[in-house]
Write an enzyme that holds these catalytic residues in place. Structure first.
Site: not given
Length: 259
Positions: A6, A8-10, A12-13, A109-110, A184
């Protein structure tokens, strides 16, 4: 053995299945600069680390939301396992009736998450994926994929506060002990984390009402999901490997017809 990937944008699995059993999985960065040869070296190293015999693979499947990486990783994976990778996309059987204006617009992915969730948890369902974006997907009682919502992920919100302001720092994604804070860093954490919790509770409530599926199970996946679950009771189940199981299910739906 089946290889599932898979992209993904950040991150990969990569997962390894023996029948319906997920033997193991690894997570690597989705680096758009790496070449096919570099990904091949990386994947071979990971397989060796996990003691995965590449000669045991009978096939593989991949989903991607990063088109520039898809062919690179597909080529690397196919060279290693000596099998053609099935790519999730138009023409691939999923068993879903996708009631989107243009079904081709729905991220793979969805769709994969929905297929995996239906297989494991039945339907109706709400599937929440806490990735780079936070996606909400709705499956009704008749297993129709109705669509959903796409919202900025927690990481995007945190980065925006840091990059778009002059004085706000980058903060750890960890919930503070209370809503009202007097420094903060904790004030930012409260806004980022509890703001996302408020979003989740509001959207889940109204999605269920709008579709008329109050009994729908709410399944969460993605790295930040556990952080949100600690502060709300609207999520029923966390499933870290939902996408990989969805990929395996789609593989079976398509490959069985060829055997």
């Amino acid at each position: 053995m089946i290889l599932t990937i898979d992209i993904g944008n950040t991150n990969t699995v990569v997962g390894f299945f023996e029948g319906e059993n997920l033997l193991d999985s690894v997570r690597i960065g989705s680096d758009r600069i790496r070449t096919k040869d570099e990904y091949e070296i990386l994947l071979r190293s990971l397989f060796e680390l996990k003691q995965i015999n590449i000669n045991n693979f009978e096939g593989g499947i991949i989903s991607s939301v990063v088109p520039s990486l898809t062919s690179t990783i597909v080529s690397a994976a196919e060279k290693i396992i000596s099998c053609k990778m099935l790519e999730v996309g138009p023409g691939v059987k999923t068993g879903l009736n996708i009631l989107y204006d243009d079904p081709k617009e729905v991220g793979s992915d969805r769709i994969v998450n929905a297929v995996g969730a239906i297989k494991k948890y039945g339907h109706p369902l709400l599937i929440l994926d806490f990735g780079t974006a936070t996606t909400y997907c709705v499956v009704d009682r008749d297993k129709n994929y109705l669509g959903g919502i796409i919202a900025p992920g927690i990481g995007i919100s945190a980065d925006a506060l840091f990059t778009k302001t002059a004085k706000l720092p980058r903060v750890e994604l960890k919930a503070p002990n209370k809503f009202l804070n007097k420094n903060t860093v904790d004030a930012m954490k409260s806004g980022i984390i509890f703001g996302k919790v408020g979003e989740v509770e509001y959207l889940v409530k109204h999605l269920k009402e709008e579709v008329g599926i109050q009994e729908a199970k709410v399944i969460a996946t993605g790295g930040i999901a556990k952080l949100i679950m600690n502060s709300t009771d609207v999520i029923d189940t966390y499933d870290a490997d939902l996408t990989l199981f969805g990929l395996r299910e789609i593989y079976e739906k398509n490959i069985k017809n060829r055997r």
